[in-house]
Design a protein around this motif. Structure first.
Motif, PDB file in Angstrom:
ATOM      1  N   VAL A 170       2.995  -4.083  -3.333  1.00  0.00           N
ATOM      2  CA  VAL A 170       1.926  -4.800  -3.207  1.00  0.00           C
ATOM      3  C   VAL A 170       2.221  -6.005  -2.665  1.00  0.00           C
ATOM      4  N   LEU A 171       3.400  -6.853  -3.631  1.00  0.00           N
ATOM      5  CA  LEU A 171       3.567  -8.288  -3.314  1.00  0.00           C
ATOM      6  C   LEU A 171       4.624  -8.187  -1.763  1.00  0.00           C
ATOM      7  N   ALA A 172       5.268  -7.319  -1.727  1.00  0.00           N
ATOM      8  CA  ALA A 172       5.934  -7.305  -0.584  1.00  0.00           C
ATOM      9  C   ALA A 172       4.939  -7.569   0.866  1.00  0.00           C
ATOM     10  N   THR A 173       4.011  -6.275   0.787  1.00  0.00           N
ATOM     11  CA  THR A 173       3.205  -6.316   1.815  1.00  0.00           C
ATOM     12  C   THR A 173       2.147  -7.367   1.795  1.00  0.00           C
ATOM     13  N   GLY A 174       1.878  -7.794   0.574  1.00  0.00           N
ATOM     14  CA  GLY A 174       0.973  -9.011   0.801  1.00  0.00           C
ATOM     15  C   GLY A 174       1.450 -10.475   1.377  1.00  0.00           C
ATOM     16  N   ALA A 175       2.790 -10.446   0.795  1.00  0.00           N
ATOM     17  CA  ALA A 175       3.665 -11.832   1.393  1.00  0.00           C
ATOM     18  C   ALA A 175       3.780 -11.300   2.769  1.00  0.00           C
ATOM     19  N   PHE A 176       3.910 -10.429   3.399  1.00  0.00           N
ATOM     20  CA  PHE A 176       4.192 -10.456   4.807  1.00  0.00           C
ATOM     21  C   PHE A 176       2.788 -10.307   5.415  1.00  0.00           C
ATOM     22  N   GLY A 177       1.717  -9.821   4.762  1.00  0.00           N
ATOM     23  CA  GLY A 177       0.429  -9.861   5.382  1.00  0.00           C
ATOM     24  C   GLY A 177       0.002 -11.201   5.661  1.00  0.00           C
ATOM     25  N   LEU A 178       0.402 -11.862   4.421  1.00  0.00           N
ATOM     26  CA  LEU A 178      -0.188 -13.264   4.427  1.00  0.00           C
ATOM     27  C   LEU A 178       0.570 -14.266   5.753  1.00  0.00           C
ATOM     28  N   PHE A 179       1.646 -14.100   5.758  1.00  0.00           N
ATOM     29  CA  PHE A 179       2.455 -14.885   6.532  1.00  0.00           C
ATOM     30  C   PHE A 179       2.334 -14.328   8.092  1.00  0.00           C
ATOM     31  N   SER A 180       1.847 -13.138   8.193  1.00  0.00           N
ATOM     32  CA  SER A 180       1.613 -12.618   9.681  1.00  0.00           C
ATOM     33  C   SER A 180       0.278 -13.241  10.241  1.00  0.00           C
ATOM     34  N   LEU A 181      -0.490 -13.831   9.419  1.00  0.00           N
ATOM     35  CA  LEU A 181      -1.733 -14.391   9.941  1.00  0.00           C
ATOM     36  C   LEU A 181      -1.129 -15.599  10.768  1.00  0.00           C
ATOM     37  N   VAL A 263       6.274   2.662   4.479  1.00  0.00           N
ATOM     38  CA  VAL A 263       7.094   2.107   5.291  1.00  0.00           C
ATOM     39  C   VAL A 263       6.866   2.773   6.742  1.00  0.00           C
ATOM     40  N   PHE A 264       7.118   4.055   6.986  1.00  0.00           N
ATOM     41  CA  PHE A 264       7.161   4.616   8.205  1.00  0.00           C
ATOM     42  C   PHE A 264       5.592   4.367   8.758  1.00  0.00           C
ATOM     43  N   ILE A 265       4.635   4.653   7.783  1.00  0.00           N
ATOM     44  CA  ILE A 265       3.143   4.360   8.436  1.00  0.00           C
ATOM     45  C   ILE A 265       2.952   3.318   9.196  1.00  0.00           C
ATOM     46  N   LEU A 266       3.714   2.289   9.107  1.00  0.00           N
ATOM     47  CA  LEU A 266       3.838   0.906   9.955  1.00  0.00           C
ATOM     48  C   LEU A 266       3.798   1.335  11.290  1.00  0.00           C
ATOM     49  N   THR A 267       4.900   2.103  11.476  1.00  0.00           N
ATOM     50  CA  THR A 267       5.480   2.605  12.620  1.00  0.00           C
ATOM     51  C   THR A 267       4.482   3.577  13.210  1.00  0.00           C
ATOM     52  N   TYR A 268       3.990   4.430  12.443  1.00  0.00           N
ATOM     53  CA  TYR A 268       3.125   5.711  13.121  1.00  0.00           C
ATOM     54  C   TYR A 268       1.695   4.832  13.456  1.00  0.00           C
ATOM     55  N   VAL A 280      -2.871  -2.378   8.937  1.00  0.00           N
ATOM     56  CA  VAL A 280      -2.025  -1.719   8.331  1.00  0.00           C
ATOM     57  C   VAL A 280      -1.418  -2.037   7.018  1.00  0.00           C
ATOM     58  N   LEU A 281      -0.995  -3.268   6.969  1.00  0.00           N
ATOM     59  CA  LEU A 281      -0.359  -3.820   5.754  1.00  0.00           C
ATOM     60  C   LEU A 281      -1.307  -3.930   4.830  1.00  0.00           C
ATOM     61  N   ILE A 282      -2.568  -4.239   5.171  1.00  0.00           N
ATOM     62  CA  ILE A 282      -3.512  -4.150   4.059  1.00  0.00           C
ATOM     63  C   ILE A 282      -3.930  -2.963   3.487  1.00  0.00           C
ATOM     64  N   ILE A 283      -3.832  -1.924   4.453  1.00  0.00           N
ATOM     65  CA  ILE A 283      -3.916  -0.649   3.579  1.00  0.00           C
ATOM     66  C   ILE A 283      -2.849  -0.371   2.764  1.00  0.00           C
ATOM     67  N   VAL A 284      -1.624  -0.461   3.253  1.00  0.00           N
ATOM     68  CA  VAL A 284      -0.478  -0.067   2.413  1.00  0.00           C
ATOM     69  C   VAL A 284      -0.717  -0.920   1.070  1.00  0.00           C
ATOM     70  N   ALA A 285      -0.978  -2.125   1.144  1.00  0.00           N
ATOM     71  CA  ALA A 285      -1.272  -3.105  -0.334  1.00  0.00           C
ATOM     72  C   ALA A 285      -2.097  -2.607  -1.144  1.00  0.00           C
ATOM     73  N   ILE A 286      -3.393  -2.021  -0.494  1.00  0.00           N
ATOM     74  CA  ILE A 286      -4.467  -1.493  -1.436  1.00  0.00           C
ATOM     75  C   ILE A 286      -4.023  -0.316  -2.074  1.00  0.00           C
ATOM     76  N   ALA A 287      -3.520   0.632  -1.210  1.00  0.00           N
ATOM     77  CA  ALA A 287      -2.990   1.927  -1.697  1.00  0.00           C
ATOM     78  C   ALA A 287      -2.120   1.730  -2.818  1.00  0.00           C
ATOM     79  N   LEU A 347      -0.837   8.038  -1.229  1.00  0.00           N
ATOM     80  CA  LEU A 347       0.129   7.415  -2.116  1.00  0.00           C
ATOM     81  C   LEU A 347      -0.262   7.027  -3.508  1.00  0.00           C
ATOM     82  N   SER A 348      -1.855   6.884  -3.530  1.00  0.00           N
ATOM     83  CA  SER A 348      -2.250   6.694  -4.807  1.00  0.00           C
ATOM     84  C   SER A 348      -2.859   7.910  -5.826  1.00  0.00           C
ATOM     85  N   LEU A 349      -2.858   8.977  -5.119  1.00  0.00           N
ATOM     86  CA  LEU A 349      -3.501  10.303  -5.829  1.00  0.00           C
ATOM     87  C   LEU A 349      -2.339  11.316  -5.993  1.00  0.00           C
TER      88      LEU A 349
END
Length: 438
Positions: A170-181, A263-268, A280-287, A347-349
């Protein structure tokens, strides 16, 4: 150690402190580790491997990502040896520092355009150090939590270390998602570096918390009895050879599951579904955020129903989910919403039913004198087979041009079957050393 013995050594307050410390420390470690994976899918292919095509560059970046997993068993062996000889707590300090130094260094690396082949070489070196450090992290954090807990709460106690993985994601994708803006040029020139540099601050936080932990009561009991192993690796291979193999096999589906959705879902999503990386980063962070809560919930079921039932159910569920995921995601009219719901389910269930009870299961498979070495070795070998090469294999399969729905589900089903077989035999009566597998 019995529950009564544990109670004599530590109060419930100490157990909560250790669980909190294990969770936060592991979150920091996996923030560092997954930050690399996110960057591999979105940044490193262009900055460090630009001589390849876009997808081939991604494969090269995932190859460097896999290098970290190759170093994990080595770290598990080294940290496991000293963890069984010196203690769990001190090894957790060293693993955290090693991870933080390597991750922060990545933020300062030159790119291929600036330094040529030196750039990807340094990147792989930092990744190897990351893998070495995290190889010693998991076993120590798990054992600190599990060995401080009474028998009827070991699944829940160990699950907080497991929950540190999605929390770090969550922290990693959140950080990347923030700076990707940031504007694309700014993000590719300096924005991607900041999340790596922030690792230094998180490591300081983790160290402050871990220094307040007390040593595991089960390790202290082994040390006081004079029964410490002089060569834990040799002894664990002699005493529990089959359990090491079964532990590695048990990791296959949980790791493939996690790295598919993390990880791979970003490529897919970007290459096959044509989605932008931001959603996609937001999806990964939420899940991942949801899984931080579902892992302990499912793990607590394993304290009541048994590790066997919960883990096997998760393996079956993952295998059954493989084809529906690709059928629905490729046909969905609202691709972002569809992928979001499917990712939360996967991922969550689905993942928690395997990953939640894993910590306590592995601790129960090895005797206390060689537990750090045994649990770490089995886990990290499984990490290579199920985690390190998973994004690389799936990206290669995707690059065949045969269609994701035709080439990826069989791979997911196969690893599910392998994990089911491993857990089925690992939880047979008599394979456990601490509690009955039920």
């Amino acid at each position: 150690m019995t529950t009564k013995a544990n109670a004599r050594h530590h109060s419930p307050a100490m157990m909560r402190r250790v669980m909190t410390a294990s969770f936060i420390g592991t979150t920091v470690e996996f923030y560092d580790f997954f930050l690399y994976g996110t960057a591999s899918a979105l940044v490193f292919n262009n900055l460090f491997f630009p001589q390849f095509s876009d997808l081939a560059g991604t494969i090269a970046a995932f190859g460097a990502f896999a290098a970290g997993f190759i170093a994990r068993p080595i770290g598990g062996l080294v940290f496991g040896h000293f963890g069984d000889r010196v203690g769990r707590k001190s090894m957790l300090i060293y693993s955290l520092v090693g991870m933080g130094v390597a991750t922060t260094a990545i933020g300062f690396l030159p790119t291929y355009a600036q330094a040529g082949l030196i750039a990807p070489t340094l990147l792989v070196l930092c990744r190897l150090i990351q893998g070495f450090a995290v190889g010693g992290e998991w076993g120590g954090a798990v054992l600190m939590a599990v060995e401080h807990a009474p028998d009827n709460r070991r699944g829940l106690a160990g699950s907080w270390t497991q929950a540190g993985a999605p929390a770090g994601l969550v922290l990693a994708t959140g950080a990347f998602g923030l700076f990707s803006l940031l504007p694309p040029d700014a993000f590719m020139s300096w924005g991607w570096r900041v999340p790596f540099m922030l690792s230094a601050l998180l490591v300081v936080l983790g160290l402050v918390i871990r220094l307040k932990m007390e040593e595991s009561p089960e390790f202290e009991a082994v040390r006081k009895s004079g029964n410490q192993s002089r060569m834990p690796l040799v002894d664990v291979v002699k005493r529990h050879p089959l359990n090491i193999v079964l532990a590695a096999g048990a990791c296959m589906a949980p790791f493939v599951n996690f790295y598919f959705f993390a990880v791979f879902i970003l490529t897919y999503a970007t290459h096959t579904l044509g989605m932008d990386r931001g959603p996609v980063l937001i999806i990964v962070a939420i899940a991942s955020a949801i899984e931080v809560a579902t892992i302990p919930l499912v793990a607590s079921l394993s304290d009541r129903l048994g590790r066997r039932r919960v883990f096997l159910f998760g393996a079956v569920l993952f295998g059954l989910y493989a084809y529906p995921f690709f059928w629905i995601s490729s046909a969905g009219s609202d691709s972002v919403l569809t992928l979001g719901v499917l990712s939360v389910i996967g991922l969550s269930l689905v993942h928690p039913f395997m990953y939640g009870p894993m910590a306590a299961l592995f601790a129960e498979m090895f005797s206390p004198a060689v537990r750090y070495s045994g649990a770490s070795l089995g886990y990290q070998i499984g990490a290579i087979l199920g985690g390190g090469f998973a994004p690389l294999i799936m990206t290669y399969l995707l690059d065949t041009g045969l269609g994701a729905v035709n080439v990826l589900p069989p791979y997911l089903v196969i690893v599910s079957v392998l994990t089911f077989i491993a857990v089925f035999f690992a939880t047979q009566p008599g394979r456990h050393l601490a509690v009955d597998a039920r």
